[in-house]
Scaffold this active site. Structure first.
Site, PDB file in Angstrom:
ATOM      1  N   ASP A 322       3.445  -1.576   5.764  1.00  0.00           N
ATOM      2  CA  ASP A 322       3.304  -0.181   6.206  1.00  0.00           C
ATOM      3  C   ASP A 322       2.121   0.000   7.154  1.00  0.00           C
ATOM      4  OD1 ASP A 322       5.510   0.478   4.718  1.00  0.00           O
ATOM      5  OD2 ASP A 322       4.353   1.155   2.981  1.00  0.00           O
ATOM      6  N   LYS A 349      12.618   0.945   8.701  1.00  0.00           N
ATOM      7  CA  LYS A 349      11.722   1.892   8.027  1.00  0.00           C
ATOM      8  C   LYS A 349      12.089   3.318   8.469  1.00  0.00           C
ATOM      9  CE  LYS A 349       9.461  -1.137   5.705  1.00  0.00           C
ATOM     10  NZ  LYS A 349       9.674  -1.208   4.266  1.00  0.00           N
TER      11      LYS A 349
HETATM   12  C1  S3P Z   1       7.515   0.563  -1.019  1.00  0.00           C
HETATM   13  C2  S3P Z   1       7.881  -0.663  -0.545  1.00  0.00           C
HETATM   14  C3  S3P Z   1       7.954  -0.993   0.877  1.00  0.00           C
HETATM   15  C4  S3P Z   1       7.182   0.001   1.726  1.00  0.00           C
HETATM   16  C5  S3P Z   1       7.434   1.421   1.318  1.00  0.00           C
HETATM   17  C6  S3P Z   1       7.068   1.640  -0.128  1.00  0.00           C
HETATM   18  C7  S3P Z   1       7.537   0.798  -2.476  1.00  0.00           C
HETATM   19  O1  S3P Z   1       9.305  -0.991   1.282  1.00  0.00           O
HETATM   20  O2  S3P Z   1       7.483  -0.176   3.089  1.00  0.00           O
HETATM   21  O3  S3P Z   1       6.677   2.321   2.120  1.00  0.00           O
HETATM   22  O4  S3P Z   1       6.938   1.776  -2.944  1.00  0.00           O
HETATM   23  O5  S3P Z   1       8.155  -0.003  -3.180  1.00  0.00           O
HETATM   24  P1  S3P Z   1      10.258  -2.275   1.032  1.00  0.00           P
HETATM   25  O6  S3P Z   1      10.151  -2.615  -0.391  1.00  0.00           O
HETATM   26  O7  S3P Z   1      11.652  -1.831   1.378  1.00  0.00           O
HETATM   27  O8  S3P Z   1       9.746  -3.337   1.942  1.00  0.00           O
END
Ligand code: S3P
Length: 437
Positions: A322, A349
């Site tokens: 992120d 995203k």
């Molecule tokens: C998150 C996991 C990440 C991240 C998102 C929050 C989470 O995504 O980019 O902002 O809280 O599990 P991904 O697990 O899809 O990579």
């Protein structure tokens, strides 16, 4: 909401700051406290649209909660009365707004219920892939139907039912997918296992443990037995390091800066940005002061320096995923070249963050080469103030507000910044306050 942020260059970033609660942890607390066997006091919940949507969804599933500090729309401290795993059928569709985490984690829980449900989201969320959670959940016996205009996208219609435990080898490094499977596994009869290709944020595992659920982690293999009791517990949510990241970068790459960020989460699966900045020559010190509920939190001190570009390692990507937009801004200001590859996940995203980051960097005069899985940034740029768009993406809005602060000349305007409220309510006030120091 279509607000505009206007920023002019600042000489240095100074003072002390506390950012709002962690988004990932707040979603998980809303869900686990709601499923637990009694009242849970939650302190410093993130009062943002994303997390409030998850909390409301739990309310629509029969979980009672009372706000002790803040408001119904923006709760800070609250008591969530766990329903002992006995959710009830919702009478409305559950709106996850902009949040992939909310939708994917709730889908894991809902797949295992005795009733049917529908998860919806805004335009951005309705174009993000849900096949990644549908596949393992269907392997567990769940019935999910993605009825969006785009194949594999929300609205998600879930026919609840009994699930089986599985061993799932995850094709992408995603904490959301891992968490959806583990949450579904809580309702399955046997041992559910997720094998991840790289380490991803482990908030679900830590919180499950705090709620009395035994989770076994061996390297990148995570397992839990279903039918365990979820015990109520109190949680203090640390400040969100992904929100702190904007200020950490701004201070780290501007000589003359000195910034203290207090009460921020320092979970090692989230601090990839700090490691990379230190490799770039940054002076950053972090100190863990509390470790309650299994989530370390403490202070981060940053002293500004001239930085140099580095290559981000493949295994570092999940732990700073992120933070790539703001790290790209650091790369533009650093000496030499910054290489960010193996980050194709950024394309799915809130926006395609490779494209939106590259577009805005170029608007500010930075030379950057785009790849399917990342970018190479020619550092040493003198950023020029520009008229930019957020593309409706909170992290793009905030990363480029920082770029505006660090620009050599000109005013930067960012259009459509209402999205900032999905993760960092109060950001605009912090942006004003930083000038007064
Ligand atoms: C998150 C996991 C990440 C991240 C998102 C929050 C989470 O995504 O980019 O902002 O809280 O599990 P991904 O697990 O899809 O990579």
């Amino acid at each position: 909401m279509s607000d505009t942020i206007k920023v002019s260059p600042i000489e240095a970033i100074k003072g002390e700051l506390a950012v709002p609660g962690d988004k990932s942890i707040s979603h998980r607390v809303a869900i686990l406290a709601g499923l637990s066997d009694g009242p849970c006091r939650v302190e410093n919940f993130l009062p943002s649209e994303d997390c409030v949507n998850t909390l409301r969804a739990m309310g629509q599933l029969g979980v009672r909660y009372e706000v002790e500090r803040g408001t119904e729309d923006a709760p800070l401290d609250l008591i969530i009365h766990g329903c002992k795993g006995a959710l009830r059928a919702p009478t409305v569709e559950l709106d996850c707004g902009n949040s992939g985490t909310g939708m994917r984690l709730l889908a894991g829980v809902l797949a295992a219920q005795k009733f049917d449900s529908v998860l919806t989201g805004d335009d951005s969320l309705s174009s993000r892939p849900m096949g990644r959670i549908m596949k393992p959940l269907e392997e567990m016996g769940a019935k999910l139907d993605a009825r969006g205009a785009k194949p594999g996208c929300a609205p998600l219609h879930i026919t609840g039912g009994e699930l089986e435990s599985i061993i799932y080898e995850m094709p992408m490094a995603s904490a959301q997918v891992k968490s959806a499977v583990l949450l579904a596994g809580l309702f399955a009869p046997d041992k559910t296992t997720v094998i991840q290709p790289a380490t991803t944020r482990d908030h679900s595992e830590r919180l499950l443990n705090a709620f009395g659920v035994t989770v076994m982690t061996e390297g990148n293999t995570i397992s839990l037995y279903g039918q365990q009791r979820i015990r109520s517990c109190d949680v203090v949510v640390p400040g969100d390091i992904s929100s702190a990241a904007f200020w950490i970068v701004a201070a780290a790459c501007r000589p003359g800066s000195k910034l203290l960020i207090t009460n921020v989460g320092l979970n090692p699966t989230r601090t990839g940005l700090i490691n990379v900045l230190i490799r770039m020559g940054a002076h950053i010190k972090d100190v863990v002061l509390h470790d309650d509920g299994g989530e370390p939190r403490g202070n981060i001190e940053v002293v500004g320096q001239e930085l140099h570009g580095v290559e981000i390692l493949p295994e570092e990507i999940p732990n700073l995923i992120d933070e790539v937009p703001i790290l790209a801004v650091a790369g533009a200001l650093a000496k030499g070249k910054m290489t960010i590859r193996n980050a194709e996940e950024l394309r799915v995203k809130e926006t395609d963050r490779i494209e939106t980051t590259v577009t805005n960097l170029r608007e500010m005069g930075v030379e950057v080469e785009e790849f399917e899985d990342g970018m190479i940034i020619q550092g040493g740029a003198s950023l020029k103030g520009a008229a930019l768009k957020s593309f409706g993406d909170h992290r793009i809005a905030m990363a480029f507000a920082m770029a505006g602060l660090l620009a050599e000349s000109g005013t930067t305007t960012i259009e459509d910044t209402g999205c900032v409220n999905t993760s960092y309510p109060g950001f605009a006030d912090h942006l004003k306050d930083i000038r007064k120091r």
